[in-house]
Design an enzyme around this catalytic site. Structure first.
Site, mmCIF file in Angstrom:
data_model
loop_
_atom_site.group_PDB
_atom_site.id
_atom_site.type_symbol
_atom_site.label_atom_id
_atom_site.label_comp_id
_atom_site.label_asym_id
_atom_site.label_seq_id
_atom_site.Cartn_x
_atom_site.Cartn_y
_atom_site.Cartn_z
ATOM 1 C CB CYS A 121 62.336 -20.772 23.959
ATOM 2 S SG CYS A 121 62.589 -20.255 25.530
ATOM 3 C CG ASP A 130 63.381 -12.213 29.181
ATOM 4 O OD1 ASP A 130 62.788 -13.208 29.750
ATOM 5 O OD2 ASP A 130 64.254 -12.268 28.431
#
Length: 577
Positions: free
Chosen positions: A2, A100
């Site tokens: 990201c 996560d």
């Protein structure tokens, strides 16, 4: 993978313009096109762009809060053992997602900054503590995921990419003249020594480091991990199966995701190992491989790739990078990479990732990271000979060829300089991991993949493999001039013998000399003869044109030097015109 950006006020009086975080975050859209999120309070603004890989629901978007609303996180990376950690944490934390990201928050809440020692993965994250009015930032052990920062007025700015920092209205950067000079001289590893970048006043958080700062406090950076020798309590006959089990487990962990996955396949032993071992797992949808292909002999690995495809039965896609496509993408490449590079192999990888994107792949496994700790390049041979001299094992020198004799002379000089307890092979491995080439390769891998919104995963960079391999005696890495000895021994009957017995190494090759002498010739001449190039003052334009013409005519072969000047000029034009 990201992208994230943030502004943190270092003083109580700092007023943050809300437009800045929006502009900084929008510059990272390519890193995370699936979702964008923001958090703002009086002293901290966070922005995040999400590439959804694990838990595709909106509940897993960022910035994410813990269940008690004390901590907020922006994060780039993957914690591959998050399922195992979740089992440990579920008794004290009520999870709302299967991501996560939330595991990091729960781990931080339970163990504080020590949580990172429990992570097997790659990460770059910032956790805001709203009660302590502070941030805790961390970058993974090897620096696979990027973290850049700068201090501007009373603010700490941080981001996944430098271009995002440039969007802050009060921040003005300029080319880093000292760094450019080192690059033009052909030096390597200088960025990692001081955390510098090609942008003045912009720094990278070192690999394996944490950053702490609170409102009204001084910034602190602390190293939490370094590659060091460890005691190995394993019998010699158990080393090979232990290594192979670690490698298989590293692959297993990295095959876990909620999106289509593929494999970046060259003709080398590393990516072939990942491909062949991955084929033993059931993956839905089935794995596909992506490769580059050239007709030029110096860059043609098709025979080796086909041997692997015959064994794995993968569906395969190929691309042939062209000088025309390179010229078309050169400025875009530079915008994504944010720094000049040393060769054109990264362009072959760029085209492979572009191809994977066309096939809707979101995660791509590769063979990065084996060479550095397994002494996988012939440049390690002099260090190997030096170790043989040091240990008195001289039988290998009974029938030295002329080339080997020269290497022995080099090795003898190396042997005189050792002032550590490490073997010479290990010293060179440590240099490769910490300074060059691994950090540069990881930068290229991150920027190429993020340009196409793809997450790359490298099983050989599992920290367990890295630490175990580095701790082994040098003769497990090179023996009788055979590099990657341990890996080759483990892969007997598991990969095609044609690849297993390869002695040469290419690694996404591109026929750079042929391109510079042919299709790129007029473009290069235009750059070297331009007023902009002459006004930079890095070298005489007339002198470099003369050198280039001699290179074209075959009278000189300093391809790398010519490329460095070309590439630096393109970088300057991309960011400063």
């Amino acid at each position: 993978m990201c992208g994230f950006a943030g502004i943190f006020s270092l003083k109580d009086s700092g007023l943050i313009d809300p437009r800045n975080i929006i502009n900084m975050t929008e510059a990272l859209h390519h890193r995370g096109p699936d979702a964008t999120g923001y958090f703002k309070n009086s002293y901290a603004h966070f922005g995040h762009t999400r590439l959804s890989i694990v838990d595709l629901s909106q509940a897993a978007n960022q910035p994410m809060w813990d269940i008690h609303k004390r901590y907020a996180i922006v994060y780039n990376g993957e914690i591959y053992n998050h399922l195992e950690l979740r089992k440990i944490l579920k008794n004290t934390y009520e999870f709302k997602t299967s991501s996560d990201t939330e595991v990091i928050l729960a781990a931080f809440q339970k163990w504080g900054s020590q949580c990172i020692h429990r992570f097997n993965g790659v990460w770059s994250f910032v956790i805001l503590d709203t009660i302590g009015r502070s941030i805790f930032c961390s970058r993974d052990r090897l620096g696979v995921r990027p973290f850049y920062y700068t201090l501007c007025s009373d603010f700490l700015l941080f981001s996944s990419e430098i271009k995002s920092l440039l969007e802050f209205s009060e921040f003005n950067s300029s080319p880093n003249e000292e760094v450019m000079a080192l690059y033009l001289k052909g030096h390597y590893g200088f960025l990692e020594k001081n955390g510098d970048t090609f942008f003045k006043s912009v720094y990278q958080l070192p690999a394996g480091s944490n950053l702490f700062v609170g409102v009204g406090e001084k910034l602190q950076i602390k190293k939490y991990w370094s590659l060091r020798k460890k005691q190995i309590d394993i019998k010699p006959n158990e080393i090979k199966p232990y290594y192979l089990n670690l490698l298989n487990d590293a692959i297993r962990l990295r095959l876990s995701c909620d999106v289509p996955i593929g494999i970046s396949l060259s003709g080398g032993i590393d990516s072939t190992a990942i491909a062949c071992l991955s084929s033993n797992y059931t993956v839905i949808p089935p794995l596909k491989s992506f490769s580059s292909h050239f007709d030029e002999p110096e860059a043609n690995e098709f025979t080796y790739i086909q041997a692997t495809l015959d064994q794995t039965k993968f569906k395969a896609a190929f691309t042939t990078p062209t000088p025309e496509s390179f010229l078309n993408d050169w400025q875009k490449l530079m915008w994504h990479h944010e720094q000049p590079y040393y060769g054109l192999s990264m362009f072959a990888q760029w085209e492979v990732l572009k191809l994977a994107k066309e096939h809707n792949i979101k995660v791509l496994l590769n063979g990065q990271g084996s060479d550095e700790v397994l002494a996988g390049d012939t440049k390690f041979l002099p260090y190997y000979y030096a170790d043989l001299i040091r240990t008195g094992e001289l039988a290998v020198f009974k029938n030295p060829s002329v080339i080997k004799s020269l290497k022995i002379i080099i090795a003898s000089k190396i042997a005189q300089k050792n002032k550590t307890n490490l073997s010479y092979v290990d010293q060179e491995s440590l240099h490769c991991v910490e300074l060059s080439p691994l950090p540069s390769l990881l930068h290229i891998d991150d920027r190429n993949s993020m340009a196409f919104s793809i997450e790359t995963r490298a099983p050989f960079l599992d920290y367990r493999l890295i630490e175990f391999t580095f701790s082994l005696p040098f003769y497990y890495k090179i023996s009788n001039d055979i590099t990657k000895k341990l890996l080759r021994d483990c892969l007997q009957d598991k990969i095609p013998s044609l690849v297993l017995n390869r002695k040469d190494k290419m690694g996404f090759p591109v026929p750079m000399q042929a391109w510079l002498r042919g299709p790129l010739k007029s473009h290069c001449r235009d750059i070297f003869s331009s007023n902009k190039f002459r006004e930079r003052g890095h070298t005489s334009g007339v002198k470099l044109i003369t050198e280039y013409e001699q290179f074209i005519n075959g009278k000189k072969n300093d391809c790398e030097r010519i490329w460095r000047y070309l590439n630096l000029e393109q970088w300057l034009r991309t960011f400063w015109r």
